[in-house]
Design a protein around this motif. Structure first.
Motif, short mmCIF file in Angstrom:
data_model
loop_
_atom_site.label_atom_id
_atom_site.label_comp_id
_atom_site.label_asym_id
_atom_site.label_seq_id
_atom_site.Cartn_x
_atom_site.Cartn_y
_atom_site.Cartn_z
N ALA A 30 0.83 -1.20 0.00
CA ALA A 30 0.00 0.00 0.00
C ALA A 30 0.87 1.26 0.00
CB ALA A 30 -0.92 -0.02 1.21
N PHE A 31 0.36 2.30 -0.62
CA PHE A 31 1.09 3.57 -0.62
C PHE A 31 0.13 4.74 -0.43
CE2 PHE A 31 -0.37 4.85 -4.75
CZ PHE A 31 -0.40 3.70 -5.53
N GLY A 32 -0.99 4.48 0.19
CA GLY A 32 -2.08 5.45 0.30
C GLY A 32 -1.75 6.71 1.05
N GLY A 33 -2.74 7.23 1.68
CA GLY A 33 -2.62 8.50 2.36
C GLY A 33 -3.47 9.55 1.69
N PRO A 34 -3.45 10.75 2.26
CA PRO A 34 -4.32 11.80 1.74
C PRO A 34 -4.02 12.20 0.30
CG PRO A 34 -3.06 12.56 3.68
CD PRO A 34 -2.72 11.13 3.45
N VAL A 35 -2.76 12.13 -0.11
CA VAL A 35 -2.42 12.51 -1.48
C VAL A 35 -3.05 11.54 -2.48
CG1 VAL A 35 -0.53 12.80 -3.13
CG2 VAL A 35 -0.31 13.69 -0.81
N MET A 36 -2.96 10.24 -2.18
CA MET A 36 -3.55 9.25 -3.08
C MET A 36 -5.08 9.31 -3.04
SD MET A 36 -1.41 7.74 -4.90
CE MET A 36 -0.08 8.89 -4.90
N ASP A 37 -5.64 9.62 -1.87
CA ASP A 37 -7.09 9.79 -1.79
C ASP A 37 -7.53 10.96 -2.67
OD1 ASP A 37 -7.40 7.70 -0.05
OD2 ASP A 37 -7.60 8.94 1.75
N LEU A 38 -6.79 12.05 -2.61
CA LEU A 38 -7.11 13.22 -3.43
C LEU A 38 -6.96 12.90 -4.91
CD1 LEU A 38 -7.79 16.23 -3.76
CD2 LEU A 38 -5.33 16.70 -3.55
N LEU A 39 -5.83 12.30 -5.27
CA LEU A 39 -5.60 11.95 -6.67
C LEU A 39 -6.67 10.99 -7.18
CD1 LEU A 39 -3.89 12.13 -9.22
CD2 LEU A 39 -2.42 10.34 -8.29
N GLY A 40 -6.99 9.98 -6.38
CA GLY A 40 -8.04 9.04 -6.76
C GLY A 40 -9.38 9.73 -6.94
N GLY A 41 -9.70 10.61 -6.01
CA GLY A 41 -10.96 11.36 -6.11
C GLY A 41 -11.00 12.24 -7.35
N LEU A 42 -9.87 12.88 -7.66
CA LEU A 42 -9.81 13.73 -8.86
C LEU A 42 -9.99 12.90 -10.13
CD1 LEU A 42 -6.91 16.19 -7.92
CD2 LEU A 42 -9.36 16.72 -8.13
N LEU A 43 -9.38 11.71 -10.16
CA LEU A 43 -9.54 10.85 -11.33
C LEU A 43 -10.98 10.37 -11.48
CD1 LEU A 43 -6.26 8.71 -11.19
CD2 LEU A 43 -6.86 10.48 -12.86
N VAL A 44 -11.59 9.96 -10.39
CA VAL A 44 -12.99 9.52 -10.45
C VAL A 44 -13.88 10.69 -10.90
CG1 VAL A 44 -14.98 8.74 -9.10
CG2 VAL A 44 -12.75 7.66 -8.76
N GLY A 45 -13.70 11.84 -10.27
CA GLY A 45 -14.49 13.01 -10.65
C GLY A 45 -14.27 13.44 -12.09
N GLY A 46 -13.00 13.45 -12.51
CA GLY A 46 -12.69 13.81 -13.89
C GLY A 46 -13.29 12.83 -14.88
N GLY A 47 -13.25 11.55 -14.53
CA GLY A 47 -13.85 10.54 -15.40
C GLY A 47 -15.35 10.73 -15.54
N ILE A 48 -16.01 11.02 -14.44
CA ILE A 48 -17.46 11.25 -14.48
C ILE A 48 -17.79 12.49 -15.31
CG2 ILE A 48 -19.47 11.86 -13.06
CD1 ILE A 48 -18.24 9.94 -10.90
N LEU A 95 -11.90 3.86 -13.01
CA LEU A 95 -11.28 2.63 -12.53
C LEU A 95 -9.93 2.92 -11.85
CD1 LEU A 95 -11.16 -0.46 -12.29
CD2 LEU A 95 -10.29 -0.51 -14.65
N ALA A 96 -9.10 3.72 -12.48
CA ALA A 96 -7.80 4.07 -11.90
C ALA A 96 -7.98 4.84 -10.59
CB ALA A 96 -6.99 4.91 -12.88
N GLY A 97 -8.93 5.76 -10.57
CA GLY A 97 -9.17 6.54 -9.37
C GLY A 97 -9.63 5.69 -8.20
N LEU A 98 -10.50 4.72 -8.48
CA LEU A 98 -10.96 3.85 -7.40
C LEU A 98 -9.83 2.97 -6.88
CD1 LEU A 98 -14.50 2.86 -8.70
CD2 LEU A 98 -13.94 4.38 -6.78
N ALA A 99 -8.97 2.48 -7.77
CA ALA A 99 -7.82 1.68 -7.33
C ALA A 99 -6.94 2.51 -6.39
CB ALA A 99 -7.03 1.19 -8.53
N LEU A 100 -6.74 3.78 -6.70
CA LEU A 100 -5.94 4.64 -5.83
C LEU A 100 -6.66 4.94 -4.52
CD1 LEU A 100 -4.44 7.17 -8.41
CD2 LEU A 100 -3.30 5.22 -7.32
N ARG A 101 -7.94 5.23 -4.60
CA ARG A 101 -8.72 5.51 -3.38
C ARG A 101 -8.74 4.32 -2.44
NH1 ARG A 101 -10.63 9.95 -1.30
NH2 ARG A 101 -12.50 8.89 -0.64
N TRP A 102 -8.77 3.12 -3.02
CA TRP A 102 -8.80 1.90 -2.22
C TRP A 102 -7.40 1.43 -1.83
CZ3 TRP A 102 -12.72 -0.53 -6.09
CH2 TRP A 102 -13.99 -0.01 -5.84
N ASP A 103 -6.39 2.24 -2.19
CA ASP A 103 -5.00 1.93 -1.86
C ASP A 103 -4.60 0.55 -2.37
OD1 ASP A 103 -2.53 2.51 -0.89
OD2 ASP A 103 -2.99 2.01 1.18
N ALA A 104 -4.89 0.31 -3.64
CA ALA A 104 -4.62 -0.98 -4.28
C ALA A 104 -3.80 -0.79 -5.55
CB ALA A 104 -5.92 -1.70 -4.59
N PRO A 105 -2.51 -0.47 -5.40
CA PRO A 105 -1.70 -0.22 -6.60
C PRO A 105 -1.64 -1.41 -7.56
CG PRO A 105 -0.30 -0.40 -4.65
CD PRO A 105 -1.72 -0.36 -4.18
#
Length: 149
Positions: A30-48, A95-105
């Motif tokens: 895992a490499f999560g944390g707030p930065v990956m949560d933010l990046l994942g959220g931005l990817l999900v939001g951008g995709g939508i 898909l990429a954003g959710l993988a990051l949000r779930w801390d699953a590289p």
């Protein structure tokens, strides 16, 4: 069973696989944390946002959004100026954003697999139909606009 062979079903299957990977992945990867949560959220939001912009543009141009159906019009305006497949690109970002949000590289490997599957099962046949129907106009569009990004 033809209803099952539509892009949203493939996306949901990939998302379920990403979630399952996140559930069993060893914590040391895992490499999560707030930065990956933010990046994942931005990817999900951008995709939508991409998906919604593309759907609105297709509706405005009065053509189908359903794969394997003949398009009434070739949409080259709006978000389609940047990508020939903004909906599929949006799916991949989600898909990429959710993988990051779930801390699953490890689940990020699903993104290119999803893109390959979508390309072979949907994009290539769709482009073939557009090529036959819109001929020179579609050829010019392909020269100006990339398939993904």
């Amino acid at each position: 069973m033809k209803w099952i062979d539509i892009p949203p079903v493939w996306l949901v299957l990939a998302i379920i696989m990403a979630w399952m990977i996140a559930d069993v992945q060893p914590a040391r990867l895992a490499f999560g944390g707030p930065v990956m949560d933010l990046l994942g959220g931005l990817l999900v939001g951008g995709g939508i946002v991409l998906i919604l912009l593309a759907m609105a543009e297709m509706r405005k141009r009065k053509t189908t959004i359903v794969p394997h159906r003949e398009a009434d019009n070739l949409v080259t305006t709006g978000i389609f100026k940047r990508s020939r497949n903004p909906i599929y690109l949006g799916d991949a970002l989600v898909l990429a954003g959710l993988a990051l949000r779930w801390d699953a590289p490890i689940a990020l490997i699903l993104v290119p697999l999803f893109m390959f599957t979508i390309t072979t099962r949907f994009i290539l046949p769709e482009e073939d139909g557009l090529r036959r129907k819109f001929r020179a106009e579609f050829a010019r569009y392909c020269q100006k606009t990339r398939r993904w990004l």
